[in-house]
Scaffold this active site. Structure first.
Site, PDB file in Angstrom:
ATOM      1  N   SER A  59       0.868  -1.181   0.000  1.00 26.30           N
ATOM      2  CA  SER A  59       0.000   0.000   0.000  1.00 26.30           C
ATOM      3  C   SER A  59       0.902   1.227   0.000  1.00 26.30           C
ATOM      4  O   SER A  59       2.076   1.146   0.402  1.00 26.30           O
ATOM      5  CB  SER A  59      -0.844  -0.010   1.279  1.00 26.30           C
ATOM      6  OG  SER A  59      -1.449   1.257   1.475  1.00 26.30           O
ATOM      7  N   TYR A  85      -2.112  -1.011  10.543  1.00 20.28           N
ATOM      8  CA  TYR A  85      -2.160  -1.224   9.089  1.00 20.28           C
ATOM      9  C   TYR A  85      -0.906  -0.660   8.413  1.00 20.28           C
ATOM     10  O   TYR A  85      -0.255  -1.335   7.629  1.00 20.28           O
ATOM     11  CB  TYR A  85      -3.424  -0.584   8.510  1.00 20.28           C
ATOM     12  CG  TYR A  85      -3.546  -0.784   7.020  1.00 20.28           C
ATOM     13  CD1 TYR A  85      -3.814  -2.049   6.496  1.00 20.28           C
ATOM     14  CD2 TYR A  85      -3.372   0.280   6.129  1.00 20.28           C
ATOM     15  CE1 TYR A  85      -3.914  -2.250   5.122  1.00 20.28           C
ATOM     16  CE2 TYR A  85      -3.480   0.080   4.760  1.00 20.28           C
ATOM     17  CZ  TYR A  85      -3.751  -1.182   4.258  1.00 20.28           C
ATOM     18  OH  TYR A  85      -3.845  -1.379   2.902  1.00 20.28           O
TER      19      TYR A  85
HETATM   20  N1  LIG Z   1      -8.621  -0.512  -1.295  1.00 20.55           N
HETATM   21  C1  LIG Z   1      -7.582   0.253  -1.013  1.00 20.55           C
HETATM   22  O1  LIG Z   1      -7.712   1.475  -0.910  1.00 20.55           O
HETATM   23  C2  LIG Z   1      -6.221  -0.344  -0.848  1.00 20.55           C
HETATM   24  C3  LIG Z   1      -5.103   0.511  -0.934  1.00 20.55           C
HETATM   25  C4  LIG Z   1      -3.845  -0.010  -0.786  1.00 20.55           C
HETATM   26  C5  LIG Z   1      -3.674  -1.356  -0.577  1.00 20.55           C
HETATM   27  N2  LIG Z   1      -4.760  -2.187  -0.481  1.00 20.55           N
HETATM   28  C6  LIG Z   1      -4.535  -3.614  -0.226  1.00 20.55           C
HETATM   29  O2  LIG Z   1      -5.124  -4.353  -1.277  1.00 20.55           O
HETATM   30  C7  LIG Z   1      -5.393  -5.673  -0.830  1.00 20.55           C
HETATM   31  C8  LIG Z   1      -6.813  -6.040  -1.265  1.00 20.55           C
HETATM   32  O3  LIG Z   1      -7.732  -5.204  -0.607  1.00 20.55           O
HETATM   33  P1  LIG Z   1      -9.046  -4.633  -1.291  1.00 20.55           P
HETATM   34  O4  LIG Z   1      -8.941  -3.176  -1.279  1.00 20.55           O
HETATM   35  O5  LIG Z   1      -9.311  -5.328  -2.552  1.00 20.55           O
HETATM   36  O6  LIG Z   1     -10.133  -4.990  -0.150  1.00 20.55           O
HETATM   37  P2  LIG Z   1     -11.369  -5.997  -0.146  1.00 20.55           P
HETATM   38  O7  LIG Z   1     -12.287  -5.671  -1.253  1.00 20.55           O
HETATM   39  O8  LIG Z   1     -11.883  -5.951   1.250  1.00 20.55           O
HETATM   40  O9  LIG Z   1     -10.698  -7.433  -0.425  1.00 20.55           O
HETATM   41  C9  LIG Z   1      -9.879  -8.063   0.536  1.00 20.55           C
HETATM   42  C10 LIG Z   1      -9.633  -9.508   0.117  1.00 20.55           C
HETATM   43  O10 LIG Z   1      -8.773 -10.124   1.090  1.00 20.55           O
HETATM   44  C11 LIG Z   1      -9.330 -11.368   1.460  1.00 20.55           C
HETATM   45  N3  LIG Z   1      -8.976 -11.727   2.831  1.00 20.55           N
HETATM   46  C12 LIG Z   1      -9.044 -10.946   3.945  1.00 20.55           C
HETATM   47  N4  LIG Z   1      -8.711 -11.659   5.033  1.00 20.55           N
HETATM   48  C13 LIG Z   1      -8.421 -12.913   4.595  1.00 20.55           C
HETATM   49  C14 LIG Z   1      -8.017 -14.117   5.243  1.00 20.55           C
HETATM   50  N5  LIG Z   1      -7.886 -14.201   6.578  1.00 20.55           N
HETATM   51  N6  LIG Z   1      -7.797 -15.231   4.486  1.00 20.55           N
HETATM   52  C15 LIG Z   1      -7.978 -15.176   3.150  1.00 20.55           C
HETATM   53  N7  LIG Z   1      -8.339 -14.079   2.476  1.00 20.55           N
HETATM   54  C16 LIG Z   1      -8.578 -12.962   3.197  1.00 20.55           C
HETATM   55  C17 LIG Z   1     -10.854 -11.175   1.320  1.00 20.55           C
HETATM   56  O11 LIG Z   1     -11.481 -12.434   1.083  1.00 20.55           O
HETATM   57  P3  LIG Z   1     -12.468 -13.197   2.105  1.00 20.55           P
HETATM   58  O12 LIG Z   1     -13.075 -12.182   3.005  1.00 20.55           O
HETATM   59  O13 LIG Z   1     -13.445 -13.886   1.195  1.00 20.55           O
HETATM   60  O14 LIG Z   1     -11.562 -14.162   2.796  1.00 20.55           O
HETATM   61  C18 LIG Z   1     -10.923 -10.304   0.068  1.00 20.55           C
HETATM   62  O15 LIG Z   1     -10.926 -11.118  -1.082  1.00 20.55           O
HETATM   63  C19 LIG Z   1      -5.193  -5.652   0.699  1.00 20.55           C
HETATM   64  O16 LIG Z   1      -3.942  -6.228   0.992  1.00 20.55           O
HETATM   65  C20 LIG Z   1      -5.193  -4.167   1.025  1.00 20.55           C
HETATM   66  O17 LIG Z   1      -4.463  -3.870   2.170  1.00 20.55           O
HETATM   67  C21 LIG Z   1      -6.035  -1.699  -0.612  1.00 20.55           C
END
Ligand SMILES: NC(=O)c1ccc[n+]([C@@H]2O[C@H](COP(=O)([O-])OP(=O)(O)OC[C@H]3O[C@@H](n4cnc5c(N)ncnc54)[C@H](OP(=O)(O)O)[C@@H]3O)[C@@H](O)[C@H]2O)c1
Length: 265
Positions: free
Chosen positions: A143, A157
């Protein structure tokens, strides 16, 4: 492990995506399937993965795993043993927005398990596998938070994502020095419109980019073997500013931005 959507035109190698049930991971799955990759989709919510698999044209294997549990990360690696993994997107993760003294301790421990321990464990195992295969691409989804000195009100985080960015940079240098052809990089986006906010109890202070724009850029840069990938110009500017301005000031500004994410902080 289930197999769906057999397609004869599919590429030889698999692309594995953790956290494929939502947001950025789901978008990686769509894009890599369009590129012809056979996929391994990993997350806890099986029905979401099944729905995604049924909408894609290439073969999809579904593995349900809670990556916060090391034995489930181990199980995932075992399931991948017979497969040639061309791309591994280490994406599963989540955040939380709170005053540290009042934050949910169990959620923070789980965050460290998923964002740090699982990413670390899978990075090592998958790089070993790719090295034995003679190549491959491993992309850790960190991130922009990982490029900042600290993030008040999202302290855990930011710390987890700094770990991922630091680990990735170090390993990339080691691989280069060892002339190992395997690629490792860290994707460091700012806000992306996904379910992240719902899980983190926050709302973005800045407008988010779409998962599609994030993933299109990430894959383009990954193929150029860029180690730190920052998808938007504004976030590139913020990351550059964090290196130039005094650390105390950057942390104060980060605090100001984070407080906008929750009215009650
Ligand atoms: N959105 C942003 O602004 C942003 C910015 C920078 C970085 N990121 C990073 O991008 C990545 C994806 O996030 P996103 O934004 O796409 O959020 P999201 O829509 O909430 O997706 C998160 C994903 O992680 C999976 N996950 C969470 N805990 C888990 C566990 N214990 N075991 C297996 N899978 C798990 C969830 O699947 P299940 O719940 O089905 O297990 C879901 O598929 C994360 O690492 C986040 O920190 C996001």
């Amino acid at each position: 492990m289930d197999t769906k959507n057999m397609n004869t035109k599919a590429k030889k190698h698999y692309a594995v995506i953790t956290g494929a049930s939502s947001g950025i991971g789901k978008e990686f799955a769509k894009k890599l399937s369009e590129e012809g990759y056979r996929l391994v989709l990993v997350a806890r919510r099986r029905e979401r993965l099944e729905e995604l698999a049924s909408s894609l044209k290439t073969e999809c294997k579904i593995i349900t795993a809670d990556l916060g549990r090391l034995e489930e990360c181990e199980k995932l690696c075992k399931e991948l043993e017979g497969l040639s993994v061309g791309i591994f997107i280490n994406n599963a993760g989540f955040g939380d927005c709170s005053y540290f003294l009042e934050g949910d301790e169990a959620k923070e421990m789980e965050m460290i398990d998923v964002n740090v321990k699982a990413v670390h464990f899978l990075t090592k195992r998958i790089l070993q596998k790719m090295t034995a295969q003679g190549g491959g691409y491993l992309l850790n989804v960190a991130s922009s938070a990982g490029l900042m000195p600290a993030g008040p009100y999202m302290a855990t985080y930011y710390a987890t994502k700094s770990y991922v960015a630091s680990l990735t940079r170090a390993i990339a240098q080691e691989l280069k020095e060892k002339k190992n052809p395997v690629y490792i990089g860290a994707l460091c986006p700012g806000p992306v419109d996904t379910e992240f906010n719902q899980v983190a109890n926050a709302s973005f202070a800045l407008p988010g980019i779409s998962p599609k724009d994030c993933v299109d850029y990430a894959l383009k840069e990954m193929k150029k073997k860029k180690v730190i990938i920052v998808p938007s110009l504004a976030i590139k500017g913020a990351a550059a500013g964090a290196k130039i301005f005094p650390t105390d000031l950057v942390v104060k500004l980060a605090s100001y931005q984070q407080k906008k994410k929750r009215q009650d902080l």
